[in-house]
Design a protein around this motif. Structure first.
Motif, PDB file in Angstrom:
ATOM      1  N   ILE A   1       3.355   1.605   4.656  1.00 45.70           N
ATOM      2  CA  ILE A   1       2.356   1.901   5.694  1.00 45.70           C
ATOM      3  C   ILE A   1       1.582   0.659   6.118  1.00 45.70           C
ATOM      4  N   GLY A   2       1.942  -0.522   5.562  1.00 44.76           N
ATOM      5  CA  GLY A   2       1.298  -1.762   5.992  1.00 44.76           C
ATOM      6  C   GLY A   2      -0.061  -2.002   5.379  1.00 44.76           C
ATOM      7  N   ASP A   3      -0.324  -1.449   4.200  1.00 44.20           N
ATOM      8  CA  ASP A   3      -1.620  -1.600   3.530  1.00 44.20           C
ATOM      9  C   ASP A   3      -1.615  -2.879   2.695  1.00 44.20           C
ATOM     10  N   ILE A   4      -1.918  -3.995   3.332  1.00 44.95           N
ATOM     11  CA  ILE A   4      -1.835  -5.297   2.672  1.00 44.95           C
ATOM     12  C   ILE A   4      -2.879  -5.448   1.574  1.00 44.95           C
TER      13      ILE A   4
ATOM     14  N   HIS B   1       1.535  14.152  11.846  1.00 45.81           N
ATOM     15  CA  HIS B   1       1.368  15.587  11.695  1.00 45.81           C
ATOM     16  C   HIS B   1       1.742  16.258  13.005  1.00 45.81           C
ATOM     17  N   ALA B   2       2.171  17.495  12.904  1.00 50.78           N
ATOM     18  CA  ALA B   2       2.392  18.262  14.123  1.00 50.78           C
ATOM     19  C   ALA B   2       1.075  18.373  14.872  1.00 50.78           C
ATOM     20  N   GLY B   3       1.116  18.008  16.138  1.00 49.47           N
ATOM     21  CA  GLY B   3      -0.086  18.118  16.940  1.00 49.47           C
ATOM     22  C   GLY B   3      -0.976  16.901  16.886  1.00 49.47           C
ATOM     23  N   GLN B   4      -0.674  15.932  16.028  1.00 47.31           N
ATOM     24  CA  GLN B   4      -1.508  14.738  15.948  1.00 47.31           C
ATOM     25  C   GLN B   4      -1.218  13.856  17.142  1.00 47.31           C
ATOM     26  N   GLY B   5      -2.256  13.504  17.887  1.00 46.19           N
ATOM     27  CA  GLY B   5      -2.080  12.644  19.036  1.00 46.19           C
ATOM     28  C   GLY B   5      -2.271  11.187  18.686  1.00 46.19           C
ATOM     29  N   ASP B   6      -1.917  10.326  19.650  1.00 45.28           N
ATOM     30  CA  ASP B   6      -2.094   8.895  19.441  1.00 45.28           C
ATOM     31  C   ASP B   6      -3.560   8.514  19.393  1.00 45.28           C
ATOM     32  N   ASN B   7      -4.441   9.427  19.778  1.00 46.31           N
ATOM     33  CA  ASN B   7      -5.857   9.118  19.840  1.00 46.31           C
ATOM     34  C   ASN B   7      -6.596   9.504  18.573  1.00 46.31           C
ATOM     35  N   GLU B   8      -5.862   9.822  17.512  1.00 46.38           N
ATOM     36  CA  GLU B   8      -6.477  10.207  16.251  1.00 46.38           C
ATOM     37  C   GLU B   8      -6.077   9.260  15.135  1.00 46.38           C
ATOM     38  N   LEU B   9      -7.049   8.900  14.317  1.00 49.88           N
ATOM     39  CA  LEU B   9      -6.811   8.110  13.108  1.00 49.88           C
ATOM     40  C   LEU B   9      -6.829   9.076  11.930  1.00 49.88           C
ATOM     41  N   VAL B  10      -5.703   9.187  11.217  1.00 49.77           N
ATOM     42  CA  VAL B  10      -5.597  10.106  10.092  1.00 49.77           C
ATOM     43  C   VAL B  10      -5.991   9.386   8.809  1.00 49.77           C
TER      44      VAL B  10
ATOM     45  N   ARG C   1     -27.722  13.328   2.863  1.00 48.91           N
ATOM     46  CA  ARG C   1     -28.727  12.733   1.981  1.00 48.91           C
ATOM     47  C   ARG C   1     -28.194  12.483   0.577  1.00 48.91           C
ATOM     48  N   LEU C   2     -27.059  13.116   0.248  1.00 46.97           N
ATOM     49  CA  LEU C   2     -26.467  12.934  -1.070  1.00 46.97           C
ATOM     50  C   LEU C   2     -25.477  11.777  -1.133  1.00 46.97           C
ATOM     51  N   VAL C   3     -25.168  11.158   0.014  1.00 48.02           N
ATOM     52  CA  VAL C   3     -24.143  10.110   0.053  1.00 48.02           C
ATOM     53  C   VAL C   3     -24.755   8.754  -0.278  1.00 48.02           C
ATOM     54  N   HIS C   4     -24.170   8.095  -1.250  1.00 53.16           N
ATOM     55  CA  HIS C   4     -24.599   6.743  -1.616  1.00 53.16           C
ATOM     56  C   HIS C   4     -23.846   5.694  -0.812  1.00 53.16           C
ATOM     57  N   LYS C   5     -22.534   5.871  -0.677  1.00 48.57           N
ATOM     58  CA  LYS C   5     -21.733   4.917   0.096  1.00 48.57           C
ATOM     59  C   LYS C   5     -20.344   5.491   0.327  1.00 48.57           C
ATOM     60  N   ILE C   6     -19.622   4.861   1.254  1.00 48.75           N
ATOM     61  CA  ILE C   6     -18.209   5.172   1.506  1.00 48.75           C
ATOM     62  C   ILE C   6     -17.378   4.045   0.909  1.00 48.75           C
ATOM     63  N   ARG C   7     -16.429   4.410   0.081  1.00 48.25           N
ATOM     64  CA  ARG C   7     -15.575   3.400  -0.553  1.00 48.25           C
ATOM     65  C   ARG C   7     -14.169   3.487   0.018  1.00 48.25           C
ATOM     66  N   LYS C   8     -13.643   2.361   0.496  1.00 46.18           N
ATOM     67  CA  LYS C   8     -12.231   2.256   0.881  1.00 46.18           C
ATOM     68  C   LYS C   8     -11.465   1.839  -0.355  1.00 46.18           C
TER      69      LYS C   8
ATOM     70  N   LYS D   1     -17.574  -2.286  12.381  1.00 50.94           N
ATOM     71  CA  LYS D   1     -16.422  -3.189  12.333  1.00 50.94           C
ATOM     72  C   LYS D   1     -15.495  -2.821  11.177  1.00 50.94           C
ATOM     73  N   ASP D   2     -16.073  -2.402  10.053  1.00 49.82           N
ATOM     74  CA  ASP D   2     -15.248  -1.978   8.920  1.00 49.82           C
ATOM     75  C   ASP D   2     -14.422  -0.748   9.277  1.00 49.82           C
ATOM     76  N   VAL D   3     -15.030   0.164  10.026  1.00 52.47           N
ATOM     77  CA  VAL D   3     -14.335   1.393  10.419  1.00 52.47           C
ATOM     78  C   VAL D   3     -13.180   1.074  11.350  1.00 52.47           C
ATOM     79  N   ARG D   4     -13.384   0.135  12.260  1.00 50.01           N
ATOM     80  CA  ARG D   4     -12.319  -0.211  13.215  1.00 50.01           C
ATOM     81  C   ARG D   4     -11.129  -0.863  12.542  1.00 50.01           C
ATOM     82  N   ARG D   5     -11.306  -1.363  11.327  1.00 54.49           N
ATOM     83  CA  ARG D   5     -10.193  -1.974  10.594  1.00 54.49           C
ATOM     84  C   ARG D   5      -9.383  -0.959   9.782  1.00 54.49           C
ATOM     85  N   LEU D   6      -9.820   0.287   9.729  1.00 51.81           N
ATOM     86  CA  LEU D   6      -9.089   1.294   8.976  1.00 51.81           C
ATOM     87  C   LEU D   6      -7.746   1.592   9.646  1.00 51.81           C
ATOM     88  N   VAL D   7      -6.769   1.941   8.827  1.00 54.85           N
ATOM     89  CA  VAL D   7      -5.435   2.264   9.329  1.00 54.85           C
ATOM     90  C   VAL D   7      -5.090   3.694   8.932  1.00 54.85           C
ATOM     91  N   ASP D   8      -4.067   4.244   9.571  1.00 54.52           N
ATOM     92  CA  ASP D   8      -3.644   5.599   9.244  1.00 54.52           C
ATOM     93  C   ASP D   8      -3.351   5.748   7.759  1.00 54.52           C
TER      94      ASP D   8
END
Length: 249
Positions: free
Chosen positions: A17-20, A140-149, A190-197, A207-214
Motif C-alpha cells: 500500500i506504499g506505507d514507507i 470498497h463497493a461504493g467508495q468514491g475517489d473523493n474519500e480517504l479510507v 473532551r476525552l481525547v488526548h491525541k490522535i496517533r498514526k 498538514k499531518d492529515v493531508r499526508r495520510l494515505v488510504d
C-alpha cells in the motif's frame, strides 16, 4: 502467528500500500530481514513494491540491501512484476516493460482483508488479479475517489480490531478527522488526548492529515479518565461508570 512471520506480513502489507513509514520502522527499529519472504508464494516486500509501482518503496528497499534477484515461487523477480520503466531501471532491468504479468497463486490476507488485524471480508476479481496501475488496494463497493479510507481504533482497548472510516478528501483537516473518529468510535471529544498514526507518530495539524494515505491505521488515545459508555468499553469490563486509566506511551 510467529512474531517473525507477523512482522514479515506487516512489511509486505506496507510495501503493497506504499506505507514507507512502517517499512522504515520495521527495518530500522525492529531489525527485520528486508528479504523476508512469504512461505506460500515466495513474495518479498520488494516484489510488492514493484508490483504496485511504489517507486519510493522500491528505492528505499534497494538502498537498504534488498535482493532484487530473489524469485517468487513462480520464478519471477521484482523487475518482472512492474510496468514502470523507472522502477525497472532501479532494479537493474533492461529492455521493454513486459506485456503480461502472471497472477499470484494465492491472495495474501492484506489484499483480501486489508484491515490489520483482518476483520472484514473484501473480495477481488475471480482471478485474484492485481492491477499494477492501481495505487491502493481494491476499493470498497461504493467508495468514491473523493474519500480517504482509514483504519481506526481506541488505544489501550481490550478490543484490538480496527474499523474502517471514510474521510471526505475535501475536508482533510485535523478538526474534521477528530470529529469523524469521535463519531465512529463513540467517544466524547473532551476525552481525547491525541490522535496517533501507527506505529508512533502524533497527528497534530491539518498538514499531518493531508499526508495520510488510504488504509492508514490510526488510534485515539484517551485521557486518564474515560467514560465507559462513551468509549466502546475502553479498558473496562465492569459496570458502567468512570475509571482512571494509565496511558502508556
Amino acid at each position: 502467528m510467529d512474531p517473525i512471520k507477523e512482522l514479515g506480513e506487516r512489511m509486505r502489507e506496507a510495501a503493497c500500500i506504499g506505507d514507507i513509514e512502517t517499512i522504515q520502522n520495521l527495518i530500522e527499529s525492529q531489525r527485520i530481514d528486508i528479504n523476508n519472504a512469504n512461505s506460500m508464494n515466495g513474495w518479498t516486500a520488494l516484489h510488492w513494491g514493484a508490483k504496485r509501482n511504489h517507486i519510493s518503496v522500491v528505492k528505499y528497499l534497494m538502498d537498504h540491501g534488498a535482493d532484487h534477484t530473489i524469485r517468487t515461487n513462480e520464478g519471477q523477480m521484482a523487475e518482472n512484476l512492474t510496468n514502470n520503466q523507472d522502477i525497472r531501471l532501479l532494479l537493474g532491468a533492461s529492455g521493454d516493460v513486459p506485456q503480461s504479468q502472471s497472477n499470484l497463486p494465492i491472495t495474501p490476507n492484506y489484499l483480501q482483508n486489508p484491515p490489520f488485524p483482518h476483520s472484514k471480508s473484501r473480495s477481488l476479481d475471480t482471478n485474484h488479479t492485481l492491477m499494477a496501475s492501481t495505487p491502493v488496494v481494491t476499493n470498497h463497493a461504493g467508495q468514491g475517489d473523493n474519500e480517504l479510507v482509514l483504519k481506526a481504533r481506541l488505544a489501550n482497548s481490550d478490543d484490538r480490531d480496527f474499523i474502517e472510516v471514510e474521510l471526505d478528501k475535501n475536508m482533510l483537516t485535523y478538526e474534521a478527522l477528530l470529529n469523524l473518529l469521535c463519531a465512529e468510535l463513540g467517544v466524547e471529544r473532551r476525552l481525547v488526548h491525541k490522535i496517533r498514526k501507527l506505529p508512533d507518530t502524533v497527528v497534530r495539524k491539518d498538514k499531518d492529515v493531508r499526508r495520510l494515505v488510504d488504509f492508514q491505521a490510526l488510534e485515539l488515545v484517551l485521557t486518564n479518565k474515560a467514560v465507559r459508555a462513551s468509549s466502546r468499553n475502553y479498558g473496562y469490563s465492569g459496570s458502567p461508570g468512570i475509571r482512571s486509566e494509565q496511558i502508556l506511551y
